[in-house]
Design a protein around this motif. Structure first.
Motif, PDB file in Angstrom:
ATOM      1  N   ASP A 112      11.272  -1.483 -11.059  1.00 39.56           N
ATOM      2  CA  ASP A 112      11.927  -1.318  -9.761  1.00 39.56           C
ATOM      3  C   ASP A 112      13.388  -1.753  -9.819  1.00 39.56           C
ATOM      4  OD1 ASP A 112       9.542  -0.445  -8.778  1.00 39.56           O
ATOM      5  OD2 ASP A 112       9.057  -2.279  -7.681  1.00 39.56           O
ATOM      6  N   GLY A 160       9.877   1.869  -7.622  1.00 41.38           N
ATOM      7  CA  GLY A 160       9.884   1.488  -6.217  1.00 41.38           C
ATOM      8  C   GLY A 160       8.580   0.910  -5.719  1.00 41.38           C
ATOM      9  N   PHE A 161       7.497   1.080  -6.482  1.00 36.36           N
ATOM     10  CA  PHE A 161       6.182   0.629  -6.005  1.00 36.36           C
ATOM     11  C   PHE A 161       5.381  -0.087  -7.099  1.00 36.36           C
ATOM     12  CE2 PHE A 161       7.237   4.056  -3.047  1.00 36.36           C
ATOM     13  CZ  PHE A 161       7.004   3.426  -1.830  1.00 36.36           C
ATOM     14  N   LYS A 216       5.526  -2.020   0.254  1.00 37.69           N
ATOM     15  CA  LYS A 216       6.949  -2.032   0.582  1.00 37.69           C
ATOM     16  C   LYS A 216       7.742  -1.402  -0.547  1.00 37.69           C
ATOM     17  CE  LYS A 216       8.671  -5.438   2.850  1.00 37.69           C
ATOM     18  NZ  LYS A 216       9.196  -6.771   3.268  1.00 37.69           N
ATOM     19  N   SER A 217       8.536  -0.405  -0.209  1.00 39.26           N
ATOM     20  CA  SER A 217       9.307   0.314  -1.219  1.00 39.26           C
ATOM     21  C   SER A 217      10.405  -0.568  -1.800  1.00 39.26           C
ATOM     22  CB  SER A 217       9.937   1.570  -0.611  1.00 39.26           C
ATOM     23  OG  SER A 217      10.825   2.183  -1.519  1.00 39.26           O
ATOM     24  N   GLY A 271      13.830   4.265  -3.979  1.00 40.70           N
ATOM     25  CA  GLY A 271      13.499   5.472  -4.732  1.00 40.70           C
ATOM     26  C   GLY A 271      14.015   6.689  -3.998  1.00 40.70           C
ATOM     27  N   TYR A 279      11.560   7.048  -0.434  1.00 39.23           N
ATOM     28  CA  TYR A 279      11.568   6.003   0.584  1.00 39.23           C
ATOM     29  C   TYR A 279      12.676   4.996   0.287  1.00 39.23           C
ATOM     30  CZ  TYR A 279       6.922   7.955   1.321  1.00 39.23           C
ATOM     31  OH  TYR A 279       5.871   8.810   1.544  1.00 39.23           O
ATOM     32  N   LYS A 314      14.694   1.458   0.262  1.00 35.27           N
ATOM     33  CA  LYS A 314      14.274   0.108  -0.091  1.00 35.27           C
ATOM     34  C   LYS A 314      13.929  -0.692   1.164  1.00 35.27           C
ATOM     35  CE  LYS A 314      15.658  -3.949  -2.767  1.00 35.27           C
ATOM     36  NZ  LYS A 314      16.697  -4.548  -3.638  1.00 35.27           N
ATOM     37  N   LYS A 360      11.253  -0.199   3.119  1.00 34.81           N
ATOM     38  CA  LYS A 360      10.380   0.527   4.044  1.00 34.81           C
ATOM     39  C   LYS A 360       8.923   0.287   3.698  1.00 34.81           C
ATOM     40  CE  LYS A 360       9.252   5.155   5.803  1.00 34.81           C
ATOM     41  NZ  LYS A 360       9.294   4.711   7.225  1.00 34.81           N
ATOM     42  N   VAL A 376       5.420   1.626   3.479  1.00 34.21           N
ATOM     43  CA  VAL A 376       4.902   2.986   3.322  1.00 34.21           C
ATOM     44  C   VAL A 376       3.380   2.963   3.298  1.00 34.21           C
ATOM     45  CG1 VAL A 376       4.936   5.060   1.892  1.00 34.21           C
ATOM     46  CG2 VAL A 376       6.960   3.576   1.993  1.00 34.21           C
ATOM     47  N   GLY A 413       4.643   8.342  -4.334  1.00 35.04           N
ATOM     48  CA  GLY A 413       5.648   7.308  -4.174  1.00 35.04           C
ATOM     49  C   GLY A 413       7.031   7.722  -4.616  1.00 35.04           C
ATOM     50  N   PHE A 414       7.125   8.871  -5.299  1.00 40.09           N
ATOM     51  CA  PHE A 414       8.396   9.326  -5.842  1.00 40.09           C
ATOM     52  C   PHE A 414       8.321  10.842  -5.967  1.00 40.09           C
ATOM     53  CE2 PHE A 414      11.898   9.911  -8.741  1.00 40.09           C
ATOM     54  CZ  PHE A 414      12.729   8.808  -8.553  1.00 40.09           C
TER      55      PHE A 414
END
Length: 444
Positions: free
Chosen positions: A132, A344-345, A393-394, A397, A400, A402, A404, A406, A417-418
């Motif tokens: 991340d 991001g995840f 939480k992101s 990416g 979404y 950073k 947010k 989700v 997620g991407f």
């Protein structure tokens, strides 16, 4: 269960489940990958020390002259018939934040027969697999941009071409192709996964108390347990009993697939829990035999660490076409080890990668079943319903922002997620079946 834990194999499996594998005291930590100069220059060939299994050859690509008529693209490439043997290839570049907008193709010469393969595409969209933004792993200064690795089998010759591609525009009746620049510092990575080190003496083979550390490192697999035995095992290990947990599947350990523990960073990074599982494909192609799966994984591991600059292999688990489950990133298969698999995840999640490419090819039923078994057990350790939804939480990416929160399926595909093709259309279409089967294994 008390008898199981008291035995040497019980100690071995408990250590692999609950504790991070550690190197022997005499083993030195792996040196950090060299920071690439700003110019992008690297040595023409970088190989592992002679005492390490496997090697990596890093060869700079050079511009190739092509016809600049309409539709022709700038190209870099390399043709070599004098390289050391290798089985996995990829392309890297200096800046991990730069996207390679183009096409990467490779053909290879098979060792033994001397026959050249046809041109094969290498997946260029690999930035979505990784640590991340803002994490120590991502900001280490060692990370490079990289394609996905491709398994090509035992080879000793290579021809690679990287072409920029762009959109066609029409100005005053003339069609022109707007071509983006290729990333700087393009290198071809040729990976020899090496032969697995000979397994140490089997668990229980120690002859004195001074050798109690040996069985821990010698365990090549964590055996399967029934649902009832899994529940008892949790209690015996001091964990809170969960009302729904699947039977523990057989898992081949890092020692089992021959991981060279001197390659990775010595420490481990954990998150608080495992709330979700992201399913991936490795995009390494489907031309491998199940007996070759450990070699493929060793190749991916070396590529992630030595070529891409990650701290360890990115995935928490890997699954081959025969349904065998393999331990991925080190730190303990029952623990919430932070991976580098879904940009991001990576926090509070785990990544499961099926060896292969599944855009048009269908995954085997054995692989889908293995995903269900693994998630039923691992998510069950944390009280999570495989058919449920969760919030993550992101970390940032292309889907979404950073920070947010989700809402995602507990078992999601990488593309959830991407914005990516991973895990391929065919494998993604099987995730509904994996969710329901996983929940059934948990007794829901």
């Amino acid at each position: 269960m008390r008898g199981f834990l008291a035995s040497s194999i019980g100690v071995t499996c408990a250590a692999a489940l609950a504790l991070p594998l550690t190197l022997p005291a005499a083993a030195a930590p792996a040196p950090a990958p060299a920071v690439q100069p700003a110019s992008g220059a690297r040595s023409a060939s970088t190989t592992a020390a002679p005492d390490l299994p496997g090697s990596t050859q890093s060869l700079p690509l050079t511009p190739r002259t092509r016809d600049r008529t309409l539709g022709a693209a700038p190209e870099q490439g390399l043709t070599r018939a004098d390289v050391h043997r290798f089985s996995l290839v990829g392309v890297t570049w200096t800046d991990p934040d730069t996207e390679l907008r183009g096409q990467v193709q490779v053909r290879t010469r098979a060792t033994g027969t001397g026959e050249w393969s046809g041109w094969q595409d290498i997946d260029t969209h690999n930035e979505d697999h990784g640590a991340d933004p803002g994490t120590a792993e991502r900001d280490s200064g060692h990370v490079h941009g990289s394609t996905a690795p491709l398994w090509v089998g035992d080879s000793d010759g290579v021809d690679v071409r990287v072409r920029a591609t762009g959109a066609a525009t029409r100005t005053a009746g003339v069609v022109e192709e707007q071509l983006p620049p290729l990333p700087t510092g393009l290198h071809l990575e040729l990976v020899d996964p090496g032969a697995a080190e000979a397994p140490l003496a089997g668990a229980g083979a120690t002859t004195n108390r001074n050798r109690t550390a040996t069985p821990r490192l010698a365990a090549t697999e964590i055996p399967a347990l029934s649902k009832q035995a899994t529940e008892r095992d949790m209690v015996a290990l001091g964990a809170k009993a969960q009302p729904y947990i699947g039977p523990r599947p057989r898992i081949v350990t890092r020692h089992g697939w021959g991981a060279d523990e001197k390659l990775r960073e010595k420490g481990f990074v954990y998150t608080k829990k495992v709330k979700a599982a992201f399913v991936h494909h490795t995009a390494t192609g489907n031309n491998y035999r199940c007996s070759q799966a450990p070699s493929v994984i060793r190749g991916i591991y070396r590529y992630h660490v030595k070529s891409s600059g990650w701290r360890d292999i990115g995935y928490n688990f890997l699954v081959d076409k025969c349904g065998t489950i393999y331990e991925g990133r080190a730190g303990g298969v029952a623990k919430a080890v932070m991976g580098a698999h879904t940009l991001g995840f990576n926090t509070n999640s785990m990544g499961i990668a099926v060896l292969g490419t599944f855009g048009s090819a269908k995954p085997s039923s054995a692989a889908v079943t293995a995903i269900a078994k693994l998630t039923a057990w691992k998510l069950g350790l944390y009280g999570v319903n495989p058919r449920g939804k969760t919030y993550l939480k992101s970390g940032g990416g292309n889907l979404y922002r950073k920070g947010k929160n989700v809402r995602l399926n507990v078992i999601s595909g990488h593309r959830d997620g991407f914005a990516t093709e991973c895990p391929g259309r065919q494998l993604y279409g099987k995730l509904g079946s994996a969710r329901s089967t996983s929940a059934r294994y948990q007794g829901r």
